[in-house]
Design a protein around this motif. Structure first.
Motif, PDB file in Angstrom:
ATOM      1  N   SER A   1      74.721  61.514  76.350  1.00  0.00           N
ATOM      2  CA  SER A   1      74.050  60.707  77.370  1.00  0.00           C
ATOM      3  C   SER A   1      72.733  61.282  77.856  1.00  0.00           C
ATOM      4  CB  SER A   1      74.979  60.545  78.587  1.00  0.00           C
ATOM      5  OG  SER A   1      75.196  61.806  79.228  1.00  0.00           O
ATOM      6  N   VAL A   2      72.397  62.523  77.475  1.00  0.00           N
ATOM      7  CA  VAL A   2      71.288  63.248  78.096  1.00  0.00           C
ATOM      8  C   VAL A   2      70.112  63.412  77.138  1.00  0.00           C
ATOM      9  CG1 VAL A   2      70.579  65.461  79.110  1.00  0.00           C
ATOM     10  CG2 VAL A   2      72.828  64.501  79.650  1.00  0.00           C
ATOM     11  N   ILE A   3      68.910  63.185  77.666  1.00  0.00           N
ATOM     12  CA  ILE A   3      67.676  63.522  76.957  1.00  0.00           C
ATOM     13  C   ILE A   3      67.295  64.938  77.370  1.00  0.00           C
ATOM     14  CG2 ILE A   3      65.254  62.923  76.576  1.00  0.00           C
ATOM     15  CD1 ILE A   3      65.981  60.143  77.830  1.00  0.00           C
ATOM     16  N   TYR A   4      67.172  65.825  76.400  1.00  0.00           N
ATOM     17  CA  TYR A   4      66.680  67.175  76.681  1.00  0.00           C
ATOM     18  C   TYR A   4      65.170  67.170  76.472  1.00  0.00           C
ATOM     19  CZ  TYR A   4      65.595  72.117  75.821  1.00  0.00           C
ATOM     20  OH  TYR A   4      65.021  73.362  75.841  1.00  0.00           O
ATOM     21  N   VAL A   5      64.424  67.634  77.480  1.00  0.00           N
ATOM     22  CA  VAL A   5      62.956  67.609  77.446  1.00  0.00           C
ATOM     23  C   VAL A   5      62.426  69.032  77.570  1.00  0.00           C
ATOM     24  CG1 VAL A   5      60.857  66.632  78.446  1.00  0.00           C
ATOM     25  CG2 VAL A   5      63.031  65.370  78.611  1.00  0.00           C
ATOM     26  N   SER A   6      61.687  69.479  76.573  1.00  0.00           N
ATOM     27  CA  SER A   6      61.022  70.777  76.661  1.00  0.00           C
ATOM     28  C   SER A   6      59.813  70.779  75.747  1.00  0.00           C
ATOM     29  CB  SER A   6      61.969  71.917  76.267  1.00  0.00           C
ATOM     30  OG  SER A   6      61.286  73.160  76.271  1.00  0.00           O
ATOM     31  N   PHE A   7      58.693  71.286  76.269  1.00  0.00           N
ATOM     32  CA  PHE A   7      57.467  71.358  75.490  1.00  0.00           C
ATOM     33  C   PHE A   7      57.091  72.797  75.144  1.00  0.00           C
ATOM     34  CE2 PHE A   7      56.870  67.310  77.955  1.00  0.00           C
ATOM     35  CZ  PHE A   7      57.090  66.474  76.883  1.00  0.00           C
ATOM     36  N   GLY A   8      58.073  73.706  75.178  1.00  0.00           N
ATOM     37  CA  GLY A   8      57.887  75.041  74.639  1.00  0.00           C
ATOM     38  C   GLY A   8      57.193  76.017  75.558  1.00  0.00           C
ATOM     39  N   SER A   9      56.684  77.093  74.953  1.00  0.00           N
ATOM     40  CA  SER A   9      56.189  78.245  75.703  1.00  0.00           C
ATOM     41  C   SER A   9      54.687  78.249  75.935  1.00  0.00           C
ATOM     42  CB  SER A   9      56.574  79.532  74.972  1.00  0.00           C
ATOM     43  OG  SER A   9      56.021  79.555  73.664  1.00  0.00           O
ATOM     44  N   ILE A  10      53.939  77.320  75.328  1.00  0.00           N
ATOM     45  CA  ILE A  10      52.482  77.352  75.415  1.00  0.00           C
ATOM     46  C   ILE A  10      51.890  76.049  75.958  1.00  0.00           C
ATOM     47  CG2 ILE A  10      50.378  77.435  73.982  1.00  0.00           C
ATOM     48  CD1 ILE A  10      51.657  79.571  72.315  1.00  0.00           C
TER      49      ILE A  10
END
Length: 499
Positions: free
Chosen positions: A307-316
């Protein structure tokens, strides 16, 4: 001591040559030296652990800045130096002041600085500081100066490119792209023009899919030229390690082998480490530059399956306030739950503009959760996670692939533009949303991935995840290539010793 050298006949056949070698009592000593960036350090630390558990002595040479952050936020010293015999960390300056941001459009400063300051320091360390003598160097593949130092000292050197084969081949081909007049890109109306001079990608690579530095107005731009020239040095090394697997990038690997035949495809490294050292590789240990907030796992435990969208644009990646709000509105309007990683330093602006608006945080609590940093592999493996809105850094792309989680791709820079095109157009395990940051598009593509085409993407992602796991299990292509790498390091060390 008896070693086996595995030599590729073709993709499905392996010839084995057995050598009886008189080895010194001490194990081979390898120096591993990444460029000072989290994605590079993370994957090269995984390789270091795989080599160490097989009896190879490893010295890991990290920048002072990065080692300080690792020690501050993780248990890397106890996990590596106390558990792995002979493992040691050494540090070297990256030539930048400690308060340099090293993110966003300033991240390329690290590459230029390392290129100018590192060579004499590295040579001095190898001659006088690192003991016992190093018998093989595994250097980040965007550091050709390490080859010059290795050749001066008579030490074998293997490159490790921490990007995928697809991006590596695009980098390598840029000279031909420029010579053919396909660069520079002539404005936004030119972005969908096909690129014809990257062999093997003629039918699907567009201007917008080239590495981000190709968007420079001048083909002689120093960052473009740096990446191109550094990549062109790859065949000078004694071998090339890639964090990928044959079923994922086989056709492009065939192209690379035409100029660099000795390739060790040993990925995905996170899956390989889990397969080979299961007792020491729970998903919880981290190689992070930020403090991990594990409260996200408790939150995920309370959410329904898939059910969940995981959102991450990393380290930079850096987001403007406007981009942050467009993503937020798109996620909220999709009526889906989401877990969003927002680094403390990831929002552009001054005087409070670089903070998450308090009203946004409060409104998110209805069905979202925001944190500063997470244990990403553990999150992606969680049964509540259905998709990954990602910048398509190579580590993130592989970790999502291993977990069988479809991706919505919003690349930021460098290799990420190439990776996202392959995710969407070649591997069919996600949707490429590059160069668009609009709430309506975000909402539409989330719903396409999680509802309209859910079964299609789940099937293709699950099949690729199965292929990834098979590659690192005994008898798989990556498993055999890691064995070959370990044996070759021993052979190189023996020759260096005999000289």
């Amino acid at each position: 001591m008896n070693y086996k050298l595995h030599r590729k006949g073709n993709q499905n056949q392996t010839e084995k040559l057995t050598f009886d070698i008189e080895m010194e009592k001490d194990p081979p000593h390898v120096l591993i030296f990444p460029i000072p960036a989290l994605g590079h350090v993370n994957s090269m630390l995984k390789l270091a652990e795989l080599l160490s558990v097989d009896g190879i002595k490893v010295t890991f040479l990290n920048s002072e800045y990065n080692h300080d952050r690792l020690v501050r936020h993780t248990d890397v010293c106890s996990r590596y130096t106390q558990r792995l015999p002979g493992f040691q960390f050494k540090t070297i300056t990256d030539g930048l002041p400690m308060d340099h941001p090293r993110t966003g459009d300033r991240s390329a400063d690290v590459l230029h600085s390392v290129k100018s300051v590192t060579p004499p320091l590295l040579k001095e360390m190898l001659l006088n500081e690192i003991k016992p003598p190093v018998k093989c160097i595994i250097s980040d593949g965007i550091m050709s100066s390490a080859i010059d130092v290795a050749r001066d000292l008579g030490i074998p050197i293997i490159y490790f490119r921490t990007i995928g084969a697809c991006a590596l081949w695009a980098y390598y081909s840029l000279g031909e792209v420029i010579d053919a007049g396909e660069l520079p890109i002539k404005g936004t109306e030119d972005m969908d023009r096909q690129i014809k001079n990257v062999p093997g990608m003629e039918t699907y690579l567009r201007c917008r899919d080239l590495p981000s530095f190709c968007r420079a107005d001048d083909p002689m731009d120093k960052t473009l030229q740096l990446f191109m020239s550094e990549t062109r040095s790859t065949p000078r090394a004694d071998g090339l390690i890639l964090n990928t697997f044959e079923d994922l990038e086989g056709p492009i690997l065939s192209q690379i082998r035409s100029i660099c035949p000795n390739i060790y495809t040993i990925g995905p490294l996170n899956a390989h480490l889990k397969a080979r050292v299961p007792e020491n590789t729970s998903l919880k240990p981290s190689n992070s530059f930020w403090e991990v907030d594990r409260s996200c796992i408790s939150w995920l435990n309370e959410q329904p399956l898939q059910s969940v969208i995981y959102v991450s644009f990393g380290s930079i990646t850096m987001l403007s306030r406007e981009q942050l709000l467009e993503f937020w509105h798109g996620l909220m309007n999709s009526n889906k739950r989401f877990l969003w990683v927002i680094r403390p330093d990831s929002i552009l602006g001054k005087d409070g503009e670089n903070q998450i608006p308090e009203e946004l945080v409060e409104a998110t609590k209805e069905r979202g959760y925001m944190v500063g940093w997470v244990p990403q592999e553990e999150v992606l493996a969680h049964e509540a996670v259905a998709m990954f809105l990602t910048h398509n850094g190579w580590n993130s792309t592989l970790e999502s692939t291993v977990a069988g989680v479809p991706m919505l791709c919003w690349p930021y820079f460098a290799d990420q533009q190439v990776n996202s095109r392959f995710v969407g157009e070649v591997w069919k395990i996600g949707i490429d949303m590059k160069d668009v940051c609009d709430r309506k598009v975000v909402e539409k593509m989330v719903n396409e991935l999680m509802m309209e085409r859910k079964d299609e993407f789940k099937k293709s992602s699950s099949e690729m995840a199965d292929s990834a796991r098979k590659s690192v299990n005994e008898g798989g292509s990556s498993y055999c290539n890691l064995d070959r790498l370990i044996n070759d390091i021993s052979l190189m060390s023996s020759r260096a010793h005999s000289c």
